[in-house]
Scaffold this motif. Structure first.
Motif, short mmCIF file in Angstrom:
data_model
loop_
_atom_site.label_atom_id
_atom_site.label_comp_id
_atom_site.label_asym_id
_atom_site.label_seq_id
_atom_site.Cartn_x
_atom_site.Cartn_y
_atom_site.Cartn_z
N MET A 438 1.26 -1.41 0.12
CA MET A 438 0.42 0.12 -0.07
C MET A 438 0.90 1.43 -0.25
SD MET A 438 -1.02 2.29 2.64
CE MET A 438 -1.93 1.93 3.87
N MET A 439 0.38 2.49 -0.78
CA MET A 439 1.05 3.42 -1.23
C MET A 439 0.21 4.65 -1.00
SD MET A 439 4.31 2.36 -1.98
CE MET A 439 4.20 0.78 -1.22
N GLY A 440 -0.18 3.97 -0.14
CA GLY A 440 -1.38 5.55 1.24
C GLY A 440 -1.63 6.00 2.19
N TYR A 441 -1.97 6.93 2.63
CA TYR A 441 -2.26 6.95 3.85
C TYR A 441 -2.98 7.31 4.34
CZ TYR A 441 -1.25 9.20 8.12
OH TYR A 441 -0.60 9.23 10.21
N PHE A 442 -3.55 6.78 5.97
CA PHE A 442 -5.07 6.70 6.20
C PHE A 442 -4.17 7.93 7.67
CE2 PHE A 442 -3.86 2.95 7.33
CZ PHE A 442 -4.06 2.35 8.10
N ALA A 443 -5.61 8.09 8.53
CA ALA A 443 -5.63 8.98 9.56
C ALA A 443 -5.03 7.39 10.69
CB ALA A 443 -6.85 9.32 10.27
N PRO A 459 0.53 11.42 -6.00
CA PRO A 459 0.46 12.09 -7.43
C PRO A 459 -0.57 13.80 -6.31
CG PRO A 459 -1.62 11.12 -7.74
CD PRO A 459 0.07 10.31 -6.86
N HIS A 460 -0.80 13.20 -4.45
CA HIS A 460 -0.79 14.56 -3.96
C HIS A 460 -0.21 14.61 -2.26
CE1 HIS A 460 -4.90 14.13 -6.54
NE2 HIS A 460 -4.60 12.73 -6.27
N ASN A 461 0.01 15.70 -2.27
CA ASN A 461 0.71 15.66 -0.60
C ASN A 461 -0.80 15.13 0.49
OD1 ASN A 461 3.32 17.15 -1.19
ND2 ASN A 461 2.50 17.86 -2.64
N VAL A 462 -0.26 14.48 1.61
CA VAL A 462 -0.84 14.40 2.35
C VAL A 462 0.11 14.60 3.79
CG1 VAL A 462 -2.02 12.21 3.87
CG2 VAL A 462 -1.68 12.75 1.45
N TYR A 463 -0.52 16.46 4.60
CA TYR A 463 -0.73 16.38 6.22
C TYR A 463 -2.01 15.75 6.97
CZ TYR A 463 2.78 19.27 4.29
OH TYR A 463 4.38 19.49 3.64
N ARG A 575 -2.44 19.88 22.82
CA ARG A 575 -1.11 20.21 21.59
C ARG A 575 -1.50 19.65 20.14
NH1 ARG A 575 4.26 16.08 21.91
NH2 ARG A 575 5.26 16.97 20.32
N LEU A 576 -1.34 20.61 19.59
CA LEU A 576 -1.62 20.29 17.77
C LEU A 576 -0.01 20.28 17.50
CD1 LEU A 576 -3.81 23.27 17.17
CD2 LEU A 576 -4.40 20.91 16.72
N VAL A 577 -0.12 18.50 16.81
CA VAL A 577 1.31 18.62 15.98
C VAL A 577 1.17 18.24 14.43
CG1 VAL A 577 2.82 16.74 15.51
CG2 VAL A 577 2.14 17.60 17.68
N VAL A 578 1.54 18.63 12.91
CA VAL A 578 1.25 18.84 12.36
C VAL A 578 2.78 18.14 11.52
CG1 VAL A 578 1.08 19.92 9.34
CG2 VAL A 578 0.07 20.84 11.73
N ASN A 579 1.98 17.11 11.27
CA ASN A 579 3.33 15.71 9.93
C ASN A 579 2.55 15.72 8.50
OD1 ASN A 579 4.66 14.78 12.04
ND2 ASN A 579 2.82 13.61 13.22
N ASP A 580 4.26 16.05 7.88
CA ASP A 580 4.22 15.43 6.48
C ASP A 580 4.25 13.81 6.21
OD1 ASP A 580 4.60 15.78 3.60
OD2 ASP A 580 6.96 16.05 3.69
N GLU A 581 2.94 13.42 5.57
CA GLU A 581 3.13 12.02 5.91
C GLU A 581 3.21 11.55 4.49
OE1 GLU A 581 2.32 10.38 8.35
OE2 GLU A 581 1.66 11.94 9.73
N ILE A 582 2.60 12.03 3.36
CA ILE A 582 2.99 12.25 2.04
C ILE A 582 3.56 12.53 1.04
CG2 ILE A 582 2.40 11.04 -0.40
CD1 ILE A 582 0.81 8.45 1.34
N THR A 583 4.46 12.65 0.46
CA THR A 583 4.99 13.81 -0.63
C THR A 583 4.84 13.47 -2.11
OG1 THR A 583 7.09 14.02 0.97
CG2 THR A 583 7.25 15.01 -1.15
N ALA A 584 4.62 14.18 -2.71
CA ALA A 584 3.53 13.85 -4.11
C ALA A 584 4.68 13.63 -5.10
CB ALA A 584 2.90 15.55 -4.55
N PHE A 585 4.60 13.04 -5.74
CA PHE A 585 5.49 12.75 -6.90
C PHE A 585 7.10 11.98 -6.44
CE2 PHE A 585 3.18 15.55 -8.49
CZ PHE A 585 2.65 14.84 -9.16
N LYS A 586 7.33 11.80 -5.34
CA LYS A 586 8.18 11.13 -4.15
C LYS A 586 8.58 9.52 -4.96
CE LYS A 586 9.29 8.85 0.31
NZ LYS A 586 8.54 8.70 2.04
N GLY A 587 9.55 9.29 -4.95
CA GLY A 587 9.80 8.41 -5.39
C GLY A 587 10.26 8.44 -7.71
#
Length: 925
Positions: A438-443, A459-463, A575-587
C-alpha cells in the motif's frame, strides 16, 4: 621325591605327581601315612579340590595366525581397504581342560625393547646351597622351585603363571653362583611398574650352615613397541575353530606386526606371531570425491562444488579431474566426454575445502552431466563421484514479464495481468510471484514518510493534524495557515468541516479530508488534490502550520504547539502536531532540462531534440510548452508516461526550464541525451542545453503490515496467454503498487521484478448513478440537462467526466439506448479566475507579479496584451495552459478605470487555488 624343608631342616617336604588325569575335572586328594602298625588318619589337601590343566596350548606356528590386506571393491571402500588389516587364526589344539574365553590381538609399528630381569644366588661361604624358592609376578605365585632348577624349568614355572605368557630363561654359573636371566617376550614389566619378587616361603641353606640369598635385578627395562595397541576378541561359540578380526584406523603403507594369544581361566597362552611377520595396509588409488554438488552459475556456466575423498588411498591427492557431457554415458566425442578439466589440489592446509570450479562456455538450457575423479600417484579413483543433481542446465533466473498491467475490479480488488516471460533463463518458468504494498495514508496510520522507500508514487501531498490532550476535555478553536493565509477551525471539526475551512483559503485547492478519533484526540488526514510546487523538484509543498493564538500572524504559526500557549484552544496539556505524511511524486525519477544562452543578453531561438536508448524525438521548439514536450517524450516507448512542468527563467531572454517526471519508468533512469540546434540571435553568446537529475527514482519496499504476495503456478495457465489474477482484500480508496517476478529454479530464487503500469492503482468500483436528472426545453432545438453528481465515486477521489446518451422516442416505446443511441462526454467546467485592475483615474501603469501555488510569474505590465499575460502565466511551473481574455472594468455608480483579465485554466481541473497578485506593496492576495 624328597626335598629339604623350606620351613625346618629337620623335616622333609615330599611331593608326588599324579598323572593321566582328565584335564579340567576337579579331583579331591587326601594323604595318610603308613607304617608297620598300619595306615594313619588321612589329611585333606589344600585346597580341598583342584582341576588339572593349564593355559591353552600354543596356536599353530604355520597357519595358526595369518595377516592379510583387504582389497577395495563394491562392498569395501578405499578408506576401509587402506586403513585395515584382517587377522585370521585357528583355535589352539587344546584348551587344556579349560574352555577358551577370549583372544588377545597385539599389533604395533616398530618393535620395542624386551625387558630382562636377573635372579642371582649369592652365598657368603662359597659352599654349595640347597633349598627352595618361590617367585611372584603380578599377584600370581609359582610352586616351590629347587635352587638347582634349570633354565627350562624356571621358564615353565613362569609361563604357568596367569600373568606371564612367554619368557626366555638363560642360567649361568654353578651352585652357589647361579644366575637366571629372564627375558620377557610378551610382557613389559617396567611399563606396568612390575618386577619378579621372592615369596616369604623361600628358605635356603648351604653346606657350611650359612644362609644364601637370592636377589632380583632389572638389567634392561622394557619399552613398549611404537604404536602398540591391543584388541580382545571374546569367544561366543566354544565350538568355533576359525576366527578373524579386522584391525582398523591403520596407516596405509605402514607395516604392522601382529600376534595373537588364546586365554582360558588360567590365563593367556604364549602369543603366536602372524604370517607374514609384518604387513602394511595397501597404498592405492584414492576414493571418489565427496559432497559433489552441481549448481547453476550463469546462463553459460555451471559450478561444481566438491570435497576431498573419504580416503586419499595412502598418498597425497595432487589433482582432480572434472568431466562433463550432454550424454550420461560421457561418450559424445569418440567415447570421450565433451569436456574435462584437471583441477590441481592446493598443497596448503586445509586446501580448498570445499573445492569449486566453474565450467564455462556451455549452452543455455542444455542439460549437462558432470562427474569428478580424484588422483594420486597410483592413479585416478576407480569410480567417479556423481553430483546432486546428476545433471543441470546453465540458466539464469528468468526475466520478469515485459509489462505488468493493473486495473481496478472493485473497491477492494485489483486485477493484475501480464504476459509470460520473454526469456525463461534457460529453464521453463514454473512459478510467478505477485507482490504488492500500500502506497497511501489514512488517519491513525503510523507515520512512514521518513523512510525514502515507503509511500511512493503519490500524485498528492498528504498532511495530518493531530490534536491531543491529557484528559478528555478538548474544546475551543485553533487556526491553520497555508501559503501566508489562515483560517479558524473548531477542535470538534468533522472531516467535512476541516475540508471547507481549508478550501476557503485562497492558497488551497481541492482536498480530501478524513478524520480518525484516537484515544487522546482526533487526527485529520488532509490530501491536497491540486497543490504541488516545483521548487528544485516537483511535488513538495510548504507545510501546513497551526496556532492557538488568535492574534498570531501566519508566519508565526508552527508545526508543533508544544511549548507554546494560546487562549483559543482548551484542554489539559492540549497540543497540535502537523506531520508531512506523503510527499507528492516521491520516488519518481525527475530530470530538469534547461535551455538558455550563456550570456543574459542572448536571445534564444531554434530547436532541440531529446533521445533515450537510441530513440529520438522530433525537433522541439526552444520554447515548447509542457504539454508539447510531454507529447514528444512519450513517443519514446521505453519512457512510457511522463509529466512535464515548465517554468521561464526570468533573468534570461527566452530561456526555459522543464521538469520531467517519469511516471512509468521507475527506479534510477539514465539522463536524457540532448541534441542542440539552438542559437542565440544576437550572436553575443552560445546556446546551452543540459539535463540534470533533480530526484533519483526509487523502488519501494515491499514489506510491512500492508504488504502481501501470492505465488502462481505457471503450469496452470495456457502457453502464450496472459496470466491474470485478481488480488482482493485491499483497503478502499488507497493506492497500491504491484510487481511480478518469475521462477525457474535457478539460484533457488525468483528473478528480477517488473513493476506495474501504472505505478499505483486505487481499488475502485464504477461510480453510482447520478441523481435528480432533469430536462427542460431551452428553444425549439435545445434541451438543458441538470443532475446531481453520483452519490459515491466508487473509491476514486473524483469523477473525471459524465457520459450523456440521447435516444429518440418512437411511438410509445421506451428508449432503447443500446440501438443507435447518440452519446457524448460531458467534462467538468474549467476553472475560471479573474484579475481586476482598477484605478480612480485613467493613469494606471507599472506591473504586477502573479503567484500560484508558491511559484511566481515574471513582471506582467498593466498594459500587457492577452498573449503577453498568457506567456507570463504559463511561465509559472504550477500552471500548465491558460486562455486569457481582456475586458474593460466598470463598476456601477463609481467612476473607475481599469481592466478585467479573465483566465481560463484549460488543462488543470478541479477547484484550484486562487491566483494571488503581488503589487509590491503587501503580501500577495
Amino acid at each position: 621325591e624328597r626335598l629339604s624343608s623350606y620351613n625346618n631342616v629337620d623335616e622333609v617336604f615330599n611331593y608326588y605327581l599324579i598323572d593321566d588325569l582328565i584335564p579340567g575335572v576337579e579331583y579331591f586328594v587326601r594323604i595318610s601315612a603308613v607304617n608297620e602298625a598300619g595306615t594313619g588318619v588321612s589329611s585333606r589337601s589344600s585346597p580341598l579340590s583342584l582341576a588339572p590343566g593349564s593355559k591353552p596350548t600354543d596356536l599353530e606356528d604355520q597357519n595358526g595366525v595369518t595377516a592379510t590386506t583387504i582389497m577395495a571393491d563394491a562392498t569395501v571402500s578405499v578408506m576401509e581397504s587402506s586403513s585395515t588389516l584382517r587377522v585370521s587364526w585357528r583355535a589352539p589344539f587344546s584348551d587344556n581342560g579349560f574352555g577358551i574365553s577370549n583372544y588377545l590381538i597385539e599389533y604395533w609399528v616398530s618393535n620395542g625393547v624386551n625387558e630382562v630381569q636377573e635372579i642371582a644366588l649369592q652365598s657368603l661361604t662359597g659352599s654349595s646351597s640347597q633349598g627352595t624358592f618361590t617367585l611372584n609376578y603380578g599377584g600370581d605365585t609359582t610352586d616351590s622351585l629347587s635352587i638347582d632348577s634349570s633354565a627350562e624349568y624356571i621358564k615353565s614355572a613362569l609361563e604357568s603363571l596367569s600373568t606371564i605368557r612367554a619368557v626366555r630363561v638363560w642360567r649361568s654359573g654353578v651352585n652357589p653362583d647361579y644366575k637366571w636371566a629372564v627375558t620377557f617376550v610378551s610382557e613389559y614389566p617396567s611399563v606396568s611398574g612390575l618386577m619378579l619378587t621372592l615369596e616369604d616361603a623361600t628358605t635356603l641353606i648351604d653346606d657350611s650352615g650359612g644362609v644364601p640369598t637370592l636377589q632380583i635385578n632389572s638389567l634392561t627395562p622394557g619399552v613398549l613397541p611404537i604404536g602398540y595397541s591391543t584388541r580382545i576378541v571374546t569367544v561366543e561359540d566354544p565350538l568355533q575353530t576359525h576366527y578373524r578380526y579386522t584391525l582398523t584406523h591403520l596407516t596405509a603403507g605402514q607395516p604392522y606386526n601382529v600376534r595373537v594369544s588364546a586365554a582360558n581361566e588360567l590365563g593367556y597362552g604364549r602369543p603366536q606371531t602372524s604370517i607374514p611377520r609384518e604387513l602394511a595396509p595397501p597404498v592405492q588409488k584414492p576414493s571418489s570425491p565427496t559432497n559433489v554438488i552441481l549448481r547453476v552459475a550463469s546462463s553459460q556456466s555451471l559450478e561444481v562444488i566438491f570435497s576431498k575423498p573419504e580416503s586419499d588411498g595412502g598418498e597425497t591427492i595432487t589433482l582432480y579431474r572434472i568431466e562433463w557431457d550432454t550424454n550420461p554415458a560421457f561418450g559424445s566425442i569418440e567415447s570421450s566426454p565433451l569436456g574435462s578439466y584437471s583441477f590441481v589440489s592446493p598443497k596448503n592446509e586445509p586446501g580448498c575445502e570445499p573445492c569449486t570450479h566453474q565450467i564455462t562456455g556451455l549452452a543455455k538450457g542444455q542439460n549437462y552431466f558432470v562427474r569428478v575423479y580424484a588422483y594420486n600417484s597410483h592413479g585416478y579413483s576407480v569410480e567417479p563421484s556423481l553430483p546432486s543433481p546428476k545433471f543441470e542446465s546453465p540458466k539464469t533466473t528468468p526475466d520478469p514479464p515485459g509489462v505488468v498491467n493493473i486495473s481496478p475490479q472493485s473497491d477492494t480488488e485489483i486485477q493484475v495481468s501480464f504476459p509470460p516471460s520473454d526469456d525463461d533463463g534457460g529453464a521453463p518458468v514454473t512459478m510467478y510471484k505477485i507482490e504488492w504494498n500500500m502506497m497511501g495514508y489514512f488517519a491513525g496510520m503510523p507515520s512512514m514518510n521518513s523512510d525514502h522507500t515507503a509511500l511512493l508514487y503519490s500524485p498528492h501531498n498528504v498532511y495530518t493534524i493531530t490534536l491531543s490532550a491529557e484528559e478528555d476535555d478538548l474544546g475551543g478553536v485553533f487556526r491553520i495557515a497555508f501559503g501566508g493565509h489562515s483560517t479558524e477551525v473548531s477542535a470538534k471539526s468533522t472531516a467535512n468541516d476541516m475540508k471547507l475551512a481549508l478550501e476557503s483559503l485562497p492558497t488551497v485547492g481541492s482536498t480530501i479530508v478524513s478524520r480518525e478519533s484516537m484515544s487522546n484526540g482526533p487526527t485529520w488526514a488532509i490530501t491536497f488534490l491540486i497543490n504541488h510546487a516545483n521548487v528544485g523538484k516537483y511535488g513538495p509543498i510548504e507545510s501546513l502550520t497551526v496556532s492557538t493564538d488568535p492574534a498570531a500572524l501566519p508566519q508565526m504559526f508552527v508545526t508543533d504547539t508544544l511549548g507554546t500557549s494560546g487562549p483559543s484552544l482548551m484542554g489539559t496539556g492540549a497540543r497540535l502536531v502537523v506531520n508531512d505524511e506523503i510527499t507528492a511524486f516521491k520516488g519518481y525519477e525527475q530530470h530538469t532540462l534547461t535551455t538558455q544562452c550563456d550570456t543574459s543578453a542572448g536571445i534564444l531561438g531554434g530547436h532541440f531534440a531529446l533521445s533515450f536508448q537510441g530513440v529520438r524525438t522530433n525537433e522541439i521548439p526552444f520554447d515548447a510548452s509542457a504539454s508539447d514536450l510531454k507529447l514528444e517524450l512519450e513517443t519514446i516507448a521505453p519512457l512510457g508516461t511522463v509529466q512535464v512542468a515548465r517554468r521561464k527563467i526570468y533573468d534570461s531572454i527566452n530561456s526555459f526550464q522543464w521538469t520531467v517526471i517519469f511516471l512509468d519508468r521507475l527506479g534510477n533512469v539514465p539522463l536524457l541525451d540532448a541534441h542542440d540546434h539552438l542559437a542565440c540571435s544576437d550572436g553575443s553568446g552560445s546556446p546551452l542545453i543540459f539535463a540534470i537529475e533533480t530526484a533519483q527514482g526509487v523502488l519501494p519496499r515491499m514489506d510491512g503490515p500492508y504488504a502481501g504476495e501470492v505465488e502462481l503456478n505457471a503450469l496452470e495457465f495456457a502457453d502464450g496467454n496472459d496470466i491474470v489474477h485478481s488480488v482482493g482484500g485491499l483497503m478502499r480508496g488507497l493506492p497500491y503498487h504491484f510487481r511480478v517476478s518469475a521462477w525457474n529454479g535457478a539460484g533457488e530464487s525468483y528473478g528480477k521484478t517488473q513493476y506495474s503500469m501504472p505505478s499505483v492503482m486505487v481499488p475502485m468500483n464504477m461510480p453510482d448513478s447520478p441523481s435528480s436528472v432533469e430536462m427542460s426545453t431551452v428553444d425549439d432545438s435545445t434541451i438543458r440537462i441538470n443532475w446531481d453528481a453520483a452519490l459515491t465515486r466508487g473509491g476514486s477521489h473524483y469523477i473525471t467526466k459524465f457520459k450523456v446518451e440521447l435516444a429518440e422516442k418512437i411511438d410509445d416505446a421506451d428508449a432503447q439506448y443500446e440501438d443507435g443511441a447518440e452519446s457524448f462526454d460531458v467534462t467538468n467546467a474549467p476553472e475560471i479566475q479573474e484579475i481586476i485592475l482598477e484605478s480612480t483615474a485613467d493613469d494606471m501603469g507599472g506591473y504586477i507579479i502573479v503567484n500560484f501555488m508558491g511559484e511566481s510569474s515574471s513582471n506582467i505590465y498593466t498594459d500587457s496584451g492577452t498573449e503577453a499575460i498568457k506567456q507570463a502565466l504559463e511561465g509559472i511551473s504550477t500552471i500548465e495552459t491558460v486562455n486569457v481574455s481582456l475586458f474593460s472594468h466598470t463598476q456601477d455608480s463609481l467612476a473607475s478605470y481599469g481592466q478585467r483579465w479573465v483566465i481560463t485554466f484549460t488543462s488543470q481541473h478541479g477547484n484550484l487555488p486562487s491566483l494571488l497578485v503581488d503589487t509590491g506593496s503587501s503580501l500577495p492576495s
